[in-house]
Write a protein that holds these residues in place. Structure first.
Motif, PDB file in Angstrom:
ATOM      1  N   ASN A  97       0.830  -1.197   0.000  1.00 18.36           N
ATOM      2  CA  ASN A  97       0.000   0.000   0.000  1.00 18.36           C
ATOM      3  C   ASN A  97       0.871   1.257   0.000  1.00 18.36           C
ATOM      4  OD1 ASN A  97      -2.414  -1.490   0.170  1.00 18.36           O
ATOM      5  ND2 ASN A  97      -2.099  -1.774   2.356  1.00 18.36           N
ATOM      6  N   CYS A  98       2.109   1.105  -0.395  1.00 14.09           N
ATOM      7  CA  CYS A  98       3.106   2.182  -0.315  1.00 14.09           C
ATOM      8  C   CYS A  98       3.448   2.663  -1.717  1.00 14.09           C
ATOM      9  CB  CYS A  98       4.348   1.649   0.402  1.00 14.09           C
ATOM     10  SG  CYS A  98       5.819   2.662   0.206  1.00 14.09           S
ATOM     11  N   SER A  99       3.423   3.968  -1.908  1.00 15.50           N
ATOM     12  CA  SER A  99       3.722   4.517  -3.233  1.00 15.50           C
ATOM     13  C   SER A  99       5.164   4.245  -3.633  1.00 15.50           C
ATOM     14  CB  SER A  99       3.448   6.028  -3.242  1.00 15.50           C
ATOM     15  OG  SER A  99       4.256   6.703  -2.291  1.00 15.50           O
ATOM     16  N   ILE A 100       6.080   4.269  -2.670  1.00 22.72           N
ATOM     17  CA  ILE A 100       7.481   3.960  -2.966  1.00 22.72           C
ATOM     18  C   ILE A 100       7.610   2.489  -3.324  1.00 22.72           C
ATOM     19  CG2 ILE A 100       9.803   3.822  -1.996  1.00 22.72           C
ATOM     20  CD1 ILE A 100       9.147   6.274  -0.315  1.00 22.72           C
ATOM     21  N   GLY A 101       6.957   1.629  -2.522  1.00 21.77           N
ATOM     22  CA  GLY A 101       6.987   0.201  -2.803  1.00 21.77           C
ATOM     23  C   GLY A 101       6.433  -0.133  -4.173  1.00 21.77           C
TER      24      GLY A 101
END
Length: 426
Positions: free
Chosen positions: A409-413
């Motif tokens: 749920n992470c934009s970086i991920g």
């Protein structure tokens, strides 16, 4: 592979290609991948597919193996009657097909092995952040900081709305509780809040014109005035006894902690400084709301200091060799703005002023970045952090995504996982 990762890949369409064919060799065109459902029922709602020259609208269920459909009892569940596609990582049984006549799409041939490898490596990391070996500053999206700060402010606004209902829309009272909490720092934040909330703010308004009485109130509620040790503490005890009798104050006390605090952060000094702030600024909430920029907000806290007694004391009755005025530092003022003032200002304006978000973000950029172990580690990874907008964003992101390993749920991920050409995960 796990089911949540498979749902994530489906939601973000991370496949080597989308020329899908079902388990019987029929072409399956995904017209609409559907809306990710995080509640009970099928995993993706309101999807649309084309197969066998027909268009179907309905829901999509995701599983690791096709046999999971039976294992999870979906055949008897009415919530799954409108499933139009069963997307699985591995197709291991045809029993489902003959029973439900729903096409099964096996996905493992459409997912790059490095995607699964990267995800597994991230979750197995025990470093500062799971993606430490993958992280590059290029994975940080253009509006990463702005989006995180607005999320944080919206979350705080929700909590402040509860406080406002509790205190009958008295913004001055809620602001006072928030500022008291911030003055307590991490060690004494909850204790300072309890002191602030222990007495009706209308009483504090009445005694705020007398700095000695306000200081006596704080020290008395901290439980420090039972055994006065000099003339000044005796005077504070006398004042506290007077206001306790006059306003019938609750006798409960909330003793602050000194452990692991540097002397400038001792609760004695911070409560004295808080008393000076509220004895000097009679309309603090109104002034904060009217302030247009960082400089105007800072001016409300400049030259706030502990009372004269603390020029040569850190604790009661013990004089120090050196004398100095214990003023609020620029660093501490910034913490008060970030942790108390700006959230309250945003909560007040967000439904009445369409420029609130933009103004808040501008103020954040005018405040220097924090310097703590989380920020230093982000910088070591190459993150660009030059102001409080960025530092607060990375702190928020760490606590809400990295620490809890919510990598999917992470934009970086998302940026790191979607590129298949990287191999430096070990």
């Amino acid at each position: 592979m796990n089911e949540h990762l498979l749902q994530y890949l489906w939601n973000h369409k991370i496949f080597t290609n989308t020329d899908f064919k079902d388990s019987e060799g029929n072409a399956v065109e995904i017209i609409d991948f559907g809306q990710w459902n995080h509640d009970a029922g099928p995993d993706f709602l309101n999807a649309k597919i084309r197969t066998r020259d027909l268009v179907f609208a309905g829901n999509i269920e995701i599983h690791i193996r096709s046999s999971d459909w039976i294992l999870h009892g979906h055949s008897e569940d009415p919530a799954y009657r409108n499933v139009i596609l069963h997307a699985v990582y591995e197709h291991n049984t045809d029993e489902f097909l003959s029973e439900q006549n729903i096409p099964t799409l096996e996905l493992k041939h459409y997912i790059h092995p490095e995607t699964v490898q990267k995800f597994s490596a991230i979750l197995e990391q025990h470093s500062f952040v799971p993606c430490e070996k993958l992280f590059t500053k290029d994975a940080v999206s253009l509006h990463f900081s702005e989006e995180n700060i607005l999320k944080k402010l919206d979350e705080k606004s929700f909590l402040l709305e509860y406080q406002l209902r509790k205190y009958r829309n008295d913004y001055e009272a809620v602001l006072f509780h928030q500022i008291a909490y911030a003055f307590g720092l991490k060690v004494n934040a909850e204790i300072f809040r309890s002191i602030a909330e222990s007495t009706d703010f209308r009483i504090l308004r009445k005694i705020s014109s007398n700095r000695q009485q306000l200081e006596a109130f704080f020290f008395g509620k901290a439980g420090w005035l039972d055994s006065p040790c000099d003339e000044t503490t005796t005077a504070w005890k006398r004042e506290f006894a007077f206001i306790t009798h006059k306003f019938q104050l609750n006798p409960v006390v909330f003793p602050p902690k000194f452990l692991r605090l540097r002397p400038p952060n001792f609760p004695t000094l911070r409560l004295s400084q808080l008393a000076h702030l509220y004895s000097r600024e009679k309309m603090l909430f109104s002034k904060i709301i009217q302030a247009k920029n960082n400089a105007e907000l800072k001016s409300l806290f400049q030259d706030i200091s502990a009372s004269e007694y603390w020029d040569n004391h850190y604790t009661f009755g013990k004089k120090t060799a050196k004398t100095s005025v214990k003023k609020l530092s620029a660093h501490f003022i910034n913490l008060i703005l970030l942790n108390a003032v700006l959230p309250v200002k945003y909560a007040y304006h967000r439904f009445t002023d369409e420029d609130t978000a933009s103004q808040m973000l501008d103020i954040y950029t005018e405040i220097p970045a924090e310097d703590n172990h989380i920020i230093r580690q982000w910088k070591n990874l190459g993150a660009e952090i030059e102001n409080a907008l960025q530092s607060q964003s990375f702190i928020y992101h760490y606590s809400h995504s990295c620490f809890t390993k919510k990598c999917l749920n992470c934009s970086i991920g998302f940026q790191l996982l979607k590129h298949h050409d990287r191999t430096d995960i070990y």
